[in-house]
Design a protein around this motif. Structure first.
Motif, PDB file in Angstrom:
ATOM      1  N   ILE A   7      10.049  -2.745  -2.509  1.00  0.00           N
ATOM      2  CA  ILE A   7       9.557  -1.513  -2.306  1.00  0.00           C
ATOM      3  C   ILE A   7       9.216  -1.151  -0.831  1.00  0.00           C
ATOM      4  CG2 ILE A   7       7.452   0.031  -2.846  1.00  0.00           C
ATOM      5  CD1 ILE A   7       7.565  -1.520  -5.546  1.00  0.00           C
ATOM      6  N   GLN A 173       5.628  -7.980  -9.550  1.00  0.00           N
ATOM      7  CA  GLN A 173       6.766  -7.314  -8.622  1.00  0.00           C
ATOM      8  C   GLN A 173       7.422  -6.716  -9.691  1.00  0.00           C
ATOM      9  OE1 GLN A 173       8.694 -10.058  -5.988  1.00  0.00           O
ATOM     10  NE2 GLN A 173       6.590 -10.931  -5.356  1.00  0.00           N
ATOM     11  N   ARG A 177       8.140  -2.643  -9.479  1.00  0.00           N
ATOM     12  CA  ARG A 177       9.436  -1.972  -9.262  1.00  0.00           C
ATOM     13  C   ARG A 177       9.760  -1.126 -10.477  1.00  0.00           C
ATOM     14  NH1 ARG A 177      10.913  -7.335  -7.516  1.00  0.00           N
ATOM     15  NH2 ARG A 177      11.702  -7.938  -9.667  1.00  0.00           N
TER      16      ARG A 177
END
Length: 181
Positions: A7, A173, A177
């Motif tokens: 990101i 994560q 995402r």
């Protein structure tokens, strides 16, 4: 922290709300009126006719952020994300990350830019769908409890983290995402 999750973060636009907020932004359980009203002013200031819609996370910096208890006592907060995840509702509800500039009192100021960065990363985690990793709320992740232990950016006491070691777990994560922002 977020680069590891794929990101990219950057400041897209900065706006100032007029008149500026000169009192603490105070809210409490069941009473989000002040947060929602101020966010509405921020959102109005962000709107630019004819500009294409983009995916972004509004970060609102206020001089002082306080929460009230059901008995009326107030407590200063360094940061707050009204909804987990954020950005998935419409209307007048606040969908943003709120950060206190630390002007509630002298003891509430930030020790460093690193501390402010950790707080922003933590509150962005809430906006993107993460709960505290060191509570039962964080058990929505496949790797709960966090394998990062004391270095997880989503721990409640973010100000005690080492900025060089703070991170998101692999499961966290995946969650960030997949957020539409």
């Amino acid at each position: 922290i977020y680069a590891e999750a794929g990101i990219e973060l950057h400041i897209e636009r900065r706006v100032e709300v007029e008149p500026p907020l000169d009192n603490p932004l105070v809210f409490g359980p069941g009473n989000m009126n002040a947060i929602d009203a101020y966010f509405s002013r921020v959102f109005d200031a962000l709107e630019t006719p004819g500009e294409p819609e983009s995916r972004f996370v509004p970060v609102v910096v206020v001089p002082c952020l306080q929460t009230t208890t059901t008995k009326g006592a107030t407590t200063p907060l360094r940061g707050f994300s009204p909804r987990i995840p954020g950005g998935l509702r419409s209307g007048t509800e606040a969908n943003a990350v709120f950060i206190s500039a630390g002007q509630c009192n002298v003891a509430h100021t930030f020790a460093s830019g690193d501390e402010l960065g950790l707080l922003l990363a933590h509150e962005l985690g809430h906006y993107l769908g993460l709960y505290h990793a060191d509570t039962s709320d964080g058990e929505h992740l496949l790797d709960a409890p966090s394998p990062l232990g004391a270095f997880d950016i989503m721990n409640r006491n973010v100000e005690s983290l080492d900025p060089d070691r703070a991170a998101l777990s692999a499961a966290a994560q995946v969650v960030v995402r997949n957020h539409p922002a």
